[in-house]
Write a protein that holds these residues in place. Structure first.
Motif, PDB file in Angstrom:
ATOM      1  N   LYS A 162       2.216 101.682  24.322  1.00 12.05           N
ATOM      2  CA  LYS A 162       2.460 101.908  25.744  1.00 12.05           C
ATOM      3  C   LYS A 162       1.597 100.962  26.568  1.00 12.05           C
ATOM      4  O   LYS A 162       0.444 100.706  26.217  1.00 12.05           O
ATOM      5  CB  LYS A 162       2.120 103.353  26.128  1.00 12.05           C
TER       6      LYS A 162
ATOM      7  N   GLY B   9      16.218  98.835  28.016  1.00 11.90           N
ATOM      8  CA  GLY B   9      15.012  99.479  27.507  1.00 11.90           C
ATOM      9  C   GLY B   9      15.263 100.725  26.689  1.00 11.90           C
ATOM     10  O   GLY B   9      14.322 101.449  26.345  1.00 11.90           O
TER      11      GLY B   9
ATOM     12  N   ALA C 272       9.291  95.655  29.642  1.00 16.38           N
ATOM     13  CA  ALA C 272      10.546  96.095  29.046  1.00 16.38           C
ATOM     14  C   ALA C 272      10.995  97.446  29.576  1.00 16.38           C
ATOM     15  O   ALA C 272      12.188  97.759  29.575  1.00 16.38           O
ATOM     16  CB  ALA C 272      10.399  96.172  27.525  1.00 16.38           C
TER      17      ALA C 272
ATOM     18  N   VAL D  55       6.268 100.085  29.152  1.00 18.82           N
ATOM     19  CA  VAL D  55       6.078  99.341  27.905  1.00 18.82           C
ATOM     20  C   VAL D  55       6.296  97.864  28.200  1.00 18.82           C
ATOM     21  O   VAL D  55       7.282  97.494  28.850  1.00 18.82           O
ATOM     22  CB  VAL D  55       7.057  99.802  26.809  1.00 18.82           C
ATOM     23  N   ALA D  56       5.392  97.029  27.726  1.00 20.75           N
ATOM     24  CA  ALA D  56       5.505  95.592  27.947  1.00 20.75           C
ATOM     25  C   ALA D  56       5.428  94.853  26.620  1.00 20.75           C
ATOM     26  O   ALA D  56       4.690  95.255  25.713  1.00 20.75           O
ATOM     27  CB  ALA D  56       4.394  95.103  28.874  1.00 20.75           C
ATOM     28  N   TYR D  57       6.222  93.790  26.505  1.00 19.67           N
ATOM     29  CA  TYR D  57       6.122  92.865  25.382  1.00 19.67           C
ATOM     30  C   TYR D  57       5.455  91.598  25.911  1.00 19.67           C
ATOM     31  O   TYR D  57       6.090  90.788  26.591  1.00 19.67           O
ATOM     32  CB  TYR D  57       7.496  92.566  24.796  1.00 19.67           C
ATOM     33  N   ARG D  58       4.172  91.484  25.640  1.00 22.00           N
ATOM     34  CA  ARG D  58       3.355  90.412  26.206  1.00 22.00           C
ATOM     35  C   ARG D  58       3.447  90.479  27.731  1.00 22.00           C
ATOM     36  O   ARG D  58       3.051  91.440  28.347  1.00 22.00           O
ATOM     37  CB  ARG D  58       3.774  89.049  25.649  1.00 22.00           C
ATOM     38  N   GLU D  59       4.025  89.451  28.357  1.00 25.09           N
ATOM     39  CA  GLU D  59       4.060  89.412  29.822  1.00 25.09           C
ATOM     40  C   GLU D  59       5.333  90.030  30.394  1.00 25.09           C
ATOM     41  O   GLU D  59       5.483  90.131  31.610  1.00 25.09           O
ATOM     42  CB  GLU D  59       3.942  87.962  30.316  1.00 25.09           C
TER      43      GLU D  59
ATOM     44  N   VAL E 212       5.963 101.134  19.113  1.00 22.46           N
ATOM     45  CA  VAL E 212       5.504 100.102  20.044  1.00 22.46           C
ATOM     46  C   VAL E 212       4.451 100.731  20.961  1.00 22.46           C
ATOM     47  O   VAL E 212       4.533 101.918  21.286  1.00 22.46           O
ATOM     48  CB  VAL E 212       6.660  99.513  20.887  1.00 22.46           C
TER      49      VAL E 212
ATOM     50  N   THR F   7      15.804  99.206  32.793  1.00 21.43           N
ATOM     51  CA  THR F   7      14.393  98.831  32.754  1.00 21.43           C
ATOM     52  C   THR F   7      13.547  99.883  33.470  1.00 21.43           C
ATOM     53  O   THR F   7      12.588 100.407  32.912  1.00 21.43           O
ATOM     54  CB  THR F   7      14.129  97.442  33.367  1.00 21.43           C
TER      55      THR F   7
ATOM     56  N   THR G 131      13.639 100.381  23.282  1.00 19.23           N
ATOM     57  CA  THR G 131      12.193 100.370  23.507  1.00 19.23           C
ATOM     58  C   THR G 131      11.669 101.776  23.744  1.00 19.23           C
ATOM     59  O   THR G 131      10.612 102.154  23.219  1.00 19.23           O
ATOM     60  CB  THR G 131      11.863  99.476  24.719  1.00 19.23           C
TER      61      THR G 131
ATOM     62  N   LYS H 128      11.542 103.683  20.453  1.00 21.39           N
ATOM     63  CA  LYS H 128      10.429 103.197  19.627  1.00 21.39           C
ATOM     64  C   LYS H 128       9.084 103.646  20.188  1.00 21.39           C
ATOM     65  O   LYS H 128       8.153 103.935  19.422  1.00 21.39           O
ATOM     66  CB  LYS H 128      10.483 101.676  19.522  1.00 21.39           C
TER      67      LYS H 128
END
Length: 254
Positions: free
Chosen positions: A73, A59, A36, A29-33, A71, A229, A62, A65
């Motif tokens: 994938k 994480g 996470a 899972v990534a939040y923009r760049e 959120v 992470t 995350t 969620k």
């Protein structure tokens, strides 16, 4: 008349089996760049209590969620009953950390529990006898009958957690995703919540909760996923959660 899926939904808690397995396969899972969560894999099933353990920012929230579909994938799969988890969203209930909840919102305990029926009925439909029965049973199961007309802001921390779990029961959820449910509870309330989660698991529900207390984790949970992470380890909590692993996880940067 109930569909085959609806019958299966009600049978999940009564009959444990491999088709009631939650499988996470190389989830990232990534939040923009920012990555996470990366390359997490595990498999567990109805009746288990799984602890998510790791340092702050590891994480854990995350992951909860992502399982709940809150959120997106970046890669990987999450399957429930051999299908994409999104096909069974009604069977998953997510309870965020207490500080994320607006306790001043004007709603009674019963009103909160009734919200658990909305995935089944939608907001605008009138409750049926089955809906009211589900709400009554959830309130009774968590011993909230004397509190059902109180505003949620008037409850103690332990009572608030029970009210949200009652909402999950009214939803007829089979997988409960709890973010730090024991944080802020006194010893008695934490003990009562632990007993309640054990009861819910014994009835066939799958409990997955982030947790930070290493001393109580082996008492409260059967399995553990240790993450920082990236995945560190997964398995039986008595086998995985060693002092060496804890030291390694909490002293090594992600």
């Amino acid at each position: 008349m109930k569909t085959e899926t609806e019958h299966a939904s009600h049978d999940c808690c009564a009959h444990h089996g491999s088709h009631h397995e939650l499988v996470i396969d190389n989830l990232s899972v990534a939040y923009r760049e920012i990555m996470a969560l990366e390359n997490v894999s595990m498999a567990t099933s109805c009746g288990n209590r799984v602890a998510l353990i790791g340092p702050n920012g590891a994480g854990k929230s995350t992951l909860l969620k992502a399982i709940a579909g809150l959120v997106p994938k970046a890669s990987g799969e999450i399957r429930w009953r051999n299908e994409s988890v999104k096909n069974w969203s009604r069977e998953f209930a997510y309870l965020p950390q207490r500080e994320e909840i607006d306790w001043s919102f004007p709603i009674t305990v019963r009103g909160l529990v009734e919200m658990g029926r909305y995935p089944q009925t939608s907001w605008w439909k009138k409750f049926s006898k089955d809906d009211n029965r589900a709400v009554d049973e959830a309130i009774d199961s968590l011993n909230l009958g004397d509190l059902q007309n109180r505003q949620i802001r008037e409850l103690s921390g332990g009572q608030q957690q029970r009210a949200f779990l009652a909402r999950s029961l009214a939803q007829e959820a089979h997988v409960l995703l709890l973010d730090e449910p024991f944080t802020g509870l006194d010893r008695n309330a934490a003990s009562l919540l632990g007993d309640l989660l054990a009861k819910l698991a014994s009835e066939g529900r799958l409990i997955i909760a982030s947790h930070h207390d290493m001393a109580t984790a082996p008492v409260l949970f059967d399995e553990v996923l240790v993450i920082n992470t990236q995945q560190v380890a997964f398995g039986s909590i008595n086998e995985v959660l060693t002092s060496e692993l804890i030291s390694q996880t909490f002293s090594t940067p992600a």
